[in-house]
Design a protein around this motif. Sequence first.
Motif, mmCIF file in Angstrom:
data_model
loop_
_atom_site.group_PDB
_atom_site.id
_atom_site.type_symbol
_atom_site.label_atom_id
_atom_site.label_comp_id
_atom_site.label_asym_id
_atom_site.label_seq_id
_atom_site.Cartn_x
_atom_site.Cartn_y
_atom_site.Cartn_z
ATOM 1 N N ASP A 100 -6.478 12.162 10.763
ATOM 2 C CA ASP A 100 -5.569 11.016 10.781
ATOM 3 C C ASP A 100 -6.320 9.796 10.257
ATOM 4 O O ASP A 100 -7.186 9.242 10.935
ATOM 5 N N SER A 101 -5.987 9.368 9.040
ATOM 6 C CA SER A 101 -6.720 8.278 8.389
ATOM 7 C C SER A 101 -6.056 6.920 8.571
ATOM 8 O O SER A 101 -6.541 5.921 8.050
ATOM 9 N N THR A 102 -4.964 6.860 9.322
ATOM 10 C CA THR A 102 -4.178 5.628 9.426
ATOM 11 C C THR A 102 -5.010 4.430 9.896
ATOM 12 O O THR A 102 -4.973 3.357 9.293
ATOM 13 N N THR A 103 -5.771 4.631 10.960
ATOM 14 C CA THR A 103 -6.522 3.512 11.544
ATOM 15 C C THR A 103 -7.630 3.049 10.620
ATOM 16 O O THR A 103 -7.835 1.846 10.409
ATOM 17 N N TYR A 104 -8.352 3.995 10.030
ATOM 18 C CA TYR A 104 -9.440 3.610 9.133
ATOM 19 C C TYR A 104 -8.891 2.890 7.907
ATOM 20 O O TYR A 104 -9.469 1.903 7.458
ATOM 21 N N ALA A 105 -7.778 3.388 7.375
ATOM 22 C CA ALA A 105 -7.172 2.737 6.207
ATOM 23 C C ALA A 105 -6.779 1.297 6.553
ATOM 24 O O ALA A 105 -6.898 0.395 5.713
ATOM 25 N N HIS A 106 -6.338 1.082 7.771
ATOM 26 C CA HIS A 106 -5.979 -0.269 8.227
ATOM 27 C C HIS A 106 -7.212 -1.183 8.209
ATOM 28 O O HIS A 106 -7.171 -2.308 7.683
ATOM 29 N N PHE A 107 -8.326 -0.682 8.756
ATOM 30 C CA PHE A 107 -9.560 -1.487 8.789
ATOM 31 C C PHE A 107 -10.075 -1.751 7.372
ATOM 32 O O PHE A 107 -10.522 -2.855 7.057
ATOM 33 N N LEU A 108 -10.026 -0.733 6.530
ATOM 34 C CA LEU A 108 -10.523 -0.869 5.171
ATOM 35 C C LEU A 108 -9.673 -1.863 4.379
ATOM 36 O O LEU A 108 -10.187 -2.693 3.629
ATOM 37 N N PHE A 109 -8.364 -1.772 4.579
ATOM 38 C CA PHE A 109 -7.458 -2.706 3.906
ATOM 39 C C PHE A 109 -7.820 -4.146 4.273
ATOM 40 O O PHE A 109 -7.886 -5.021 3.412
ATOM 41 N N ASN A 110 -8.086 -4.377 5.548
ATOM 42 C CA ASN A 110 -8.434 -5.726 5.997
ATOM 43 C C ASN A 110 -9.758 -6.207 5.401
ATOM 44 O O ASN A 110 -9.947 -7.406 5.183
ATOM 45 N N ALA A 111 -10.666 -5.263 5.122
ATOM 46 C CA ALA A 111 -11.941 -5.644 4.506
ATOM 47 C C ALA A 111 -11.741 -6.045 3.040
ATOM 48 O O ALA A 111 -12.397 -6.953 2.542
ATOM 49 N N PHE A 112 -10.821 -5.379 2.360
ATOM 50 C CA PHE A 112 -10.526 -5.731 0.966
ATOM 51 C C PHE A 112 -9.678 -6.999 0.872
ATOM 52 O O PHE A 112 -9.803 -7.759 -0.076
ATOM 53 N N ASP A 113 -8.804 -7.195 1.860
ATOM 54 C CA ASP A 113 -7.896 -8.340 1.858
ATOM 55 C C ASP A 113 -8.643 -9.572 2.349
ATOM 56 O O ASP A 113 -8.476 -10.024 3.479
ATOM 57 N N THR A 114 -9.474 -10.124 1.472
ATOM 58 C CA THR A 114 -10.402 -11.179 1.896
ATOM 59 C C THR A 114 -9.720 -12.480 2.299
ATOM 60 O O THR A 114 -10.250 -13.229 3.108
ATOM 61 N N ASP A 115 -8.547 -12.764 1.740
ATOM 62 C CA ASP A 115 -7.863 -13.995 2.153
ATOM 63 C C ASP A 115 -6.831 -13.731 3.248
ATOM 64 O O ASP A 115 -6.077 -14.626 3.627
ATOM 65 N N HIS A 116 -6.777 -12.494 3.740
ATOM 66 C CA HIS A 116 -5.960 -12.119 4.903
ATOM 67 C C HIS A 116 -4.492 -12.525 4.760
ATOM 68 O O HIS A 116 -3.893 -13.089 5.673
ATOM 69 N N ASN A 117 -3.935 -12.214 3.589
ATOM 70 C CA ASN A 117 -2.513 -12.534 3.379
ATOM 71 C C ASN A 117 -1.639 -11.281 3.371
ATOM 72 O O ASN A 117 -0.485 -11.320 2.984
ATOM 73 N N GLY A 118 -2.219 -10.143 3.799
ATOM 74 C CA GLY A 118 -1.431 -8.920 3.913
ATOM 75 C C GLY A 118 -1.269 -8.161 2.615
ATOM 76 O O GLY A 118 -0.469 -7.222 2.541
ATOM 77 N N ALA A 119 -2.000 -8.555 1.588
ATOM 78 C CA ALA A 119 -1.913 -7.865 0.302
ATOM 79 C C ALA A 119 -3.271 -7.910 -0.388
ATOM 80 O O ALA A 119 -4.003 -8.885 -0.270
ATOM 81 N N VAL A 120 -3.596 -6.814 -1.092
ATOM 82 C CA VAL A 120 -4.833 -6.770 -1.877
ATOM 83 C C VAL A 120 -4.477 -7.003 -3.336
ATOM 84 O O VAL A 120 -3.773 -6.208 -3.959
ATOM 85 N N SER A 121 -4.932 -8.128 -3.860
ATOM 86 C CA SER A 121 -4.661 -8.472 -5.257
ATOM 87 C C SER A 121 -5.680 -7.788 -6.155
ATOM 88 O O SER A 121 -6.661 -7.190 -5.684
ATOM 89 N N PHE A 122 -5.474 -7.898 -7.458
ATOM 90 C CA PHE A 122 -6.431 -7.338 -8.406
ATOM 91 C C PHE A 122 -7.810 -7.987 -8.220
ATOM 92 O O PHE A 122 -8.832 -7.311 -8.269
ATOM 93 N N GLU A 123 -7.817 -9.298 -7.972
ATOM 94 C CA GLU A 123 -9.083 -9.997 -7.756
ATOM 95 C C GLU A 123 -9.797 -9.457 -6.521
ATOM 96 O O GLU A 123 -11.008 -9.210 -6.548
ATOM 97 N N ASP A 124 -9.044 -9.289 -5.414
ATOM 98 C CA ASP A 124 -9.622 -8.728 -4.184
ATOM 99 C C ASP A 124 -10.228 -7.361 -4.468
ATOM 100 O O ASP A 124 -11.347 -7.046 -4.048
ATOM 101 N N PHE A 125 -9.447 -6.550 -5.169
ATOM 102 C CA PHE A 125 -9.836 -5.179 -5.461
ATOM 103 C C PHE A 125 -11.126 -5.141 -6.281
ATOM 104 O O PHE A 125 -12.072 -4.410 -5.974
ATOM 105 N N ILE A 126 -11.191 -5.954 -7.321
ATOM 106 C CA ILE A 126 -12.353 -5.971 -8.215
ATOM 107 C C ILE A 126 -13.598 -6.482 -7.491
ATOM 108 O O ILE A 126 -14.701 -5.927 -7.648
ATOM 109 N N LYS A 127 -13.445 -7.511 -6.684
ATOM 110 C CA LYS A 127 -14.612 -8.065 -5.984
ATOM 111 C C LYS A 127 -15.197 -7.046 -5.010
ATOM 112 O O LYS A 127 -16.421 -6.898 -4.905
ATOM 113 N N GLY A 128 -14.321 -6.328 -4.302
ATOM 114 C CA GLY A 128 -14.798 -5.289 -3.383
ATOM 115 C C GLY A 128 -15.414 -4.116 -4.123
ATOM 116 O O GLY A 128 -16.483 -3.615 -3.777
ATOM 117 N N LEU A 129 -14.732 -3.672 -5.179
ATOM 118 C CA LEU A 129 -15.202 -2.533 -5.970
ATOM 119 C C LEU A 129 -16.554 -2.834 -6.607
ATOM 120 O O LEU A 129 -17.448 -1.977 -6.657
#
Length: 230
Positions: A100-129
């Motif tokens: 069950d990856s639901t919880t981990y995906a939630h934590f990981l999403f929050n780590a990528f979503d650096t401005d905490h607006n509930g969405a990962v933009s291309f900029e967020d994605f690239i900076k994390g990657l």
Amino acid sequence: GFLYAQNNTKRSIKERLMKLLPCSAAKTSSPAIQNSVEDELEMATVRHRPEALELLEAQSKFTKKELQILYRGFKNECPSGVVNEETFKEIYSQFFPQGDSTTYAHFLFNAFDTDHNGAVSFEDFIKGLSILLRGTVQEKLNWAFNLYDINKDGYITKEEMLDIMKAIYDMMGKCTYPVLKEDAPRQHVETFFQKMDKNKDGVVTIDEFIESCQKDENIMRSMQLFENVI
């Protein structure tokens, strides 16, 4: 002990993150002119325009050409220009069907979503990657700290570390670690936390975290577990 081979780390990160971008390879089926017209049309319909590529190039460790390829894939998969949490969870459920990856995906999403607006933009994605694929050890440890610091208050508590560790175990599934006892995540956390919390104040600061990881090879390897499951 519970770690598996580290030598595929970079490949597994790239494979999993590129799953977000199934169309990232430049298409060869259409003429170049048609491609450029399509790109212009798509750019016009994207609600969230990325920062200028030059700026992203300066902020990341990718070349302009790499960013163009990544962006083409990103906008094909996500026409709105952002990835939401549900999409993240769907992707991870495909990677780890045995758990069950639901919880981990939630934590990981929050780590990528650096401005905490509930969405990962291309900029967020690239900076994390960029950090995960090409960052220094220091940059990766900063990123790992942010992942473990669930409420983003600048400290890691034992409960936060346990939540992340449990989420990883849940995601990997029983078949991956068949001999582990139910309290294995807690035992690991107790060991790590005791070593990291130098002044015994019940929380781990980023300085304590980085110092512990760099001084203790076992902790460093275990903290890198997150790289294998991204």
